[in-house]
Design a protein around this motif. Structure first.
Motif, short mmCIF file in Angstrom:
data_model
loop_
_atom_site.label_atom_id
_atom_site.label_comp_id
_atom_site.label_asym_id
_atom_site.label_seq_id
_atom_site.Cartn_x
_atom_site.Cartn_y
_atom_site.Cartn_z
N PRO A 27 24.77 35.87 43.32
CA PRO A 27 26.05 36.49 43.08
C PRO A 27 26.90 36.02 41.86
O PRO A 27 26.77 34.88 41.53
N GLY A 36 30.76 32.57 43.82
CA GLY A 36 29.09 32.79 43.85
C GLY A 36 28.40 31.88 44.81
O GLY A 36 27.16 32.03 44.83
N CYS A 72 33.00 40.84 50.62
CA CYS A 72 32.51 39.93 49.36
C CYS A 72 32.29 38.78 49.61
O CYS A 72 31.44 37.94 49.26
N ASP A 130 30.02 34.83 39.66
CA ASP A 130 31.08 34.03 39.72
C ASP A 130 32.44 34.95 39.40
O ASP A 130 32.79 35.10 38.23
N LEU A 131 33.17 35.24 40.60
CA LEU A 131 34.08 36.36 40.21
C LEU A 131 35.24 35.74 39.65
O LEU A 131 36.14 36.06 39.03
N HIS A 149 29.96 36.06 47.73
CA HIS A 149 30.66 35.36 46.38
C HIS A 149 31.41 34.14 46.91
O HIS A 149 32.03 33.67 46.04
#
Length: 145
Positions: A58, A46, A36, A60-61, A40
């Motif tokens: 991507p 991201g 990832c 924003d986790l 990310h």
């Protein structure tokens, strides 16, 4: 004597639990780093090295919990949508998406990482893939802001 043995055993168990927790975090973070991070970013925001080349950008986790009610208003504010995250990572389950799926289907990629599947043992390899995805989902849950 019995009291000191009991105290020693409790201390040993506490240290062991700490090692297990650290190992679980490492497993998820290693999976994140390998699968990832390039999109990310290190912190999950991201902003990875490949993000500037990607459209759409991507996710924003770290904001998944904060934004979870946007997709499903019935969800409690700040609730982490664990099953949804698992399904997005896996990619093999039918989920609603807008347009083409830009993110790789990690379930298939992880399955391809497994050595040739002997006849009758496909279920065992599926368990390994699901375990990897679970660890990754737990890691993403741990980085929520």
């Amino acid at each position: 004597m019995a009291t000191s043995c009991g105290v020693g055993l409790i201390a040993l168990l506490a240290l062991g639990a700490g090692n297990v927790m650290a190992e679980e975090e490492t497993i998820g973070s290693d999976g994140y780093r390998m699968s990832c991070l390039s999109c990310h970013g290190v912190g999950g925001r991201g902003d990875g090295p490949l993000a500037k080349f990607l459209t759409p950008k991507p996710t924003d986790l770290t904001a998944i919990s904060r934004n979870s009610t946007a997709l499903r208003p019935s969800r409690k504010a700040g609730e982490f949508p664990f099953l949804r995250v698992f399904q997005v990572i896996d990619g093999r389950a039918a989920i609603e998406v807008h347009g083409d799926r830009a993110m790789p289907v990690w379930g298939n990629r992880y399955l391809m990482d497994q050595p040739g599947t002997p006849r009758g043992y496909a279920g065992e390899y599926e368990k390994v893939v699901r375990g990897r995805i679970l660890e990754l989902a737990y890691y993403i849950q741990s980085i929520q802001q």
